[in-house]
Design an enzyme around this catalytic site. Structure first.
Site, PDB file in Angstrom:
ATOM      1  N   GLU A 241       0.826  -1.210   0.000  1.00 26.90           N
ATOM      2  CA  GLU A 241       0.000   0.000   0.000  1.00 26.90           C
ATOM      3  C   GLU A 241       0.854   1.251   0.000  1.00 26.90           C
ATOM      4  O   GLU A 241       2.024   1.220   0.384  1.00 26.90           O
ATOM      5  CB  GLU A 241      -0.946   0.033   1.197  1.00 26.90           C
TER       6      GLU A 241
ATOM      7  N   GLY B  76       6.424   0.081   3.881  1.00 26.96           N
ATOM      8  CA  GLY B  76       5.219  -0.193   3.114  1.00 26.96           C
ATOM      9  C   GLY B  76       5.556  -0.537   1.678  1.00 26.96           C
ATOM     10  O   GLY B  76       6.623  -1.080   1.401  1.00 26.96           O
ATOM     11  N   GLU B  77       4.600  -0.286   0.766  1.00 27.23           N
ATOM     12  CA  GLU B  77       4.763  -0.546  -0.674  1.00 27.23           C
ATOM     13  C   GLU B  77       4.775  -2.031  -1.009  1.00 27.23           C
ATOM     14  O   GLU B  77       4.943  -2.396  -2.170  1.00 27.23           O
ATOM     15  CB  GLU B  77       6.085   0.034  -1.231  1.00 27.23           C
ATOM     16  N   GLY B  78       4.685  -2.905  -0.007  1.00 25.43           N
ATOM     17  CA  GLY B  78       4.897  -4.329  -0.241  1.00 25.43           C
ATOM     18  C   GLY B  78       6.358  -4.724  -0.127  1.00 25.43           C
ATOM     19  O   GLY B  78       6.716  -5.873  -0.417  1.00 25.43           O
TER      20      GLY B  78
END
Lengths: 349, 349
Positions: free
Chosen positions: B174, B314-316
Site C-alpha cells: 500500500e 510499506g509498498e509491499g
C-alpha cells in the site's frame, strides 16, 4: 596477530565509504531508515568493497567437514558415519546447502578437513584432510599444535584455491558430527560464559543426551582450559573449525564479504576476531540459530543476525538463505531513485 | 460472511496435505525441524496449493494507493502530494518495491484506489479510483457505505484482472500518506487495544507529531467506534485499505498464497479475517514492521512474521524481501534428498 601463523593483517573496513553510503541511503525515495537493517547492511558492504557501487560477484559457499573423537561418547543424536555420508550428499546435490546453492547461483565447495572416512573424488571436493578425526578431548588435546596451525593455513589456502579473481562473497558452513560439543567448549573458553550455558542439543539430543553432553564437556574443561585462542582451538577444536578460522582470516585479508552461518561458524568467527579483531568488519551474521548458545555469543560479539527463524542445520544453510537479503539490500542501494531524481517531496515535519 | 458483499466463501486450507507435507519434511536429510520456520512455511504452501509439489508461479505484487482526508491534520511526516509522486516513482521503476520486484521476478501492478491527483496512464497502472481521497474522519465518516463496498469489490476485481490463470502468489502492498493513522484506528476498533498502543510514528513523525497524531485519532474515536468490520472500515479506512480487504478475500477464495506486508496490510488482513476467518490460512506474514503496533497485531492474529529487520516502508517491500524465504522453503521441500535416497543414517538417540 599471533606470531608465526603467517597470516596477513586484516585491514579495517573503509569508514569514510560507510558514511558516504549512509548519506546516499538518506537521499533515496523512502523515509530515512525505513529499510531497517538493510540500510546498515548495504553500507557495510560498501565499506568492505570500498565502493558506492557494491555488488555480489561469484559468491561461493565453502563447507568444511571433519570428525571429532568426542563423538564416540554419545554427544550427538547422530552416529559419526553421518559426517562422511553428508559430504557425499552435499556433492550429490541432495543436501539443504546443495539446493540453496543451486537456487541462489552460489558455487558450492566441500572441504574434507578431517573426515574419518574416504570421501572419494569429486570436482567440488577439496582434500585438505589433516587426520581422520580429532582425538578425544576428554583425555588429551584434540589436535597437536602443528595440526592446528596446519589446519589454519589450509583453511586460508582453500579460499585462495577456490575463489576466482574478482570473487568477493564467501558463505561459510560446516559439517561434523559432534562439532557443537567442540564449539561449546571453545565458546566457554573464549567468553567465560558458564559451560552449561554454552551447551545445546545440537542436531537434536534428548534430555538424557544433553545431560551426557554437559557432563562430558565439563570433564574436558576440568582437564584444561587455555585462554589463548590457538591453544584453545588445539585442545578442543575440530579440523573444520580450525580451517574456518583460517578461511575467515584469509578471506577478510582479501577484503571479501563473509556471510557467517550458525553457532559453530560464529564460534570460529569469534576465535578469528580474537586473533585479528578487524575480521568482524567483513562478517555478516546470516541468522540466529536455534542452537542454545548462539544468541548469547552473537550478543557478546555485538552483532545482529539477519534472520531469526529457528534454523539449526549448519552446512551454511542459514547463511545461504540470508544471502538473498544481502542481494536485496544492494539492489535497493544501487537502483532506487533519489528524492531529487524522482521529483518526490521530502519530509515536512 | 457478511451478507450482500457478494464474496465467495474462502475454503479452508487442506490439513491432510499439510500433515503429509510434515511427514515428507521429516524424511529429508536433516534433523527433524532443523530448517526452523521454513518447514511449517513449506507445509502451509502445500496446504494452500493442495499439492506436495508446491511452486511459486507468476508472482505478482499489487500496491493499492489512496489519500486520506485526515492527512491535512499533520498526522504524517510527509505532505499529501507524496502519494501521487510515489505512484509515479513506482511506475518509473525507482521505488523500493520497483527494485525488489525486478530483482525477484515479481510482476508489479499499481492501483489508484483513491489518490488525490492524476496518476496518468501507464500499462502497469489500474485506475480503480473511488474518490480523490477519503473525507476527514475526525468530523465525518471517511467514506460512505456504498463507497466502502465499491472499494471492497474493486479490490477483488483488480486481482481477477491482473492475475493470469495459473498465477498463484500475491504480494500485497500500500501507499497512502496518513494511512497508518487510519490503520491505527481500525486496529483499535477491531482488537480493543488502547488507542495509544495502536498509534506509531508512521513514516517518521517526531515526538510532537506523534502527540498530534494521537490526539487527532482520539478525537475521531470519540465520535464513533463501530464494532462491525465493514462499518468500521467505512468510518476510518482508506480506499486502499478497503481494496486490500477485497483483494485478500478474493485471492484467498482463489486459493492463492498471499504474502502480507507491514502494519497497514496486516490491519487489512485482520479485517478480512473478521469477515471470513479462513483468509488467514492463505496468508504468510512477510515481516514485523518497526511501526509501533505491528508486533501486537501479529500476536493477536497468532501469526509469526518471517523477517524482523526493522523495515517500515510499506509498498509491499517487506513482503517482497520475504518472498525469497518462501522460495527457499519450497526449493528445499521439493529438491532435498531423503535419508533413504541418499544413504544417510537416521537419528540414533
Amino acid at each position: 596477530m599471533r606470531r608465526g601463523l603467517g597470516f596477513d593483517a586484516v585491514p579495517a573496513a573503509d569508514e569514510a565509504i560507510r558514511s558516504a553510503a549512509h548519506r546516499r541511503l538518506d537521499s533515496l525515495t523512502k523515509p530515512p531508515g525505513a529499510l531497517g537493517r538493510l540500510e546498515p547492511l548495504a553500507a557495510q558492504v560498501c565499506a568492505v568493497q570500498r565502493t558506492l557501487e557494491p555488488a555480489i560477484v561469484h559468491p561461493a559457499a565453502v563447507v568444511f567437514a571433519a570428525d571429532h573423537g568426542v563423538a564416540d561418547r554419545g554427544v550427538s543424536a547422530y552416529p559419526r558415519a553421518v559426517t562422511e555420508q553428508m559430504v557425499k550428499n552435499f556433492l550429490g546435490g541432495g543436501a539443504a546447502i546443495s539446493v540453496l546453492a543451486r537456487l541462489q547461483g552460489i558455487e558450492l565447495w566441500i572441504v574434507d578437513a578431517g573426515v574419518d572416512g574416504d570421501c572419494g573424488n569429486h570436482p567440488r571436493l577439496i582434500d585438505a584432510k589433516v587426520r581422520r578425526g580429532t582425538r578425544d578431548f576428554v583425555e588429551q588435546p584434540a589436535m597437536t599444535t602443528e595440526e592446528c596451525e596446519q589446519a589454519l593455513r589450509r583453511g586460508r589456502a582453500v579460499i585462495d584455491q577456490v575463489i576466482p579473481a574478482g570473487g568477493n562473497t564467501l558463505i561459510l558452513g560446516e559439517m561434523g558430527i559432534g562439532n557443537t560439543a567442540a564449539a561449546a567448549l571453545l565458546m566457554h573458553g573464549l567468553t567465560g560464559h558458564p559451560l552449561a550455558d554454552c551447551v545445546g542439543r545440537g542436531t537434536g539430543l534428548d534430555d538424557e543426551g544433553l545431560e551426557r553432553k554437559r557432563s562430558t564437556l565439563a570433564a574436558a574443561a576440568r582437564r584444561t582450559l587455555p585462554g589463548e585462542p590457538v591453544e584453545l582451538l588445539a585442545e578442543f577444536g575440530g579440523y573444520e573449525i580450525a580451517m574456518l578460522v583460517g578461511a575467515l582470516l584469509g578471506a577478510a585479508a582479501r577484503r571479501m564479504l563473509i556471510v557467517v552461518d550458525g553457532f559453530t561458524v560464529t564460534v570460529a568467527a569469534a576465535l578469528a576476531a580474537r586473533i585479528d579483531e578487524n575480521v568482524l568488519d567483513y562478517c555478516v551474521f546470516g541468522h540466529c540459530s536455534a542452537e542454545h548458545a548462539h544468541r548469547a555469543l552473537l550478543a557478546d560479539l555485538e552483532v545482529q543476525p539477519l534472520l531469526d527463524i529457528g534454523m539449526r542445520l549448519g552446512e551454511g544453510s542459514g547463511a545461504a538463505v540470508a544471502l538473498s537479503l544481502v542481494r536485496a539490500a544492494l539492489g535497493l542501494f544501487t537502483q532506487m531513485a533519489t528524492f531529487e531524481g524522482a521529483g518526490v517531496s521530502e519530509k515536512s515535519t
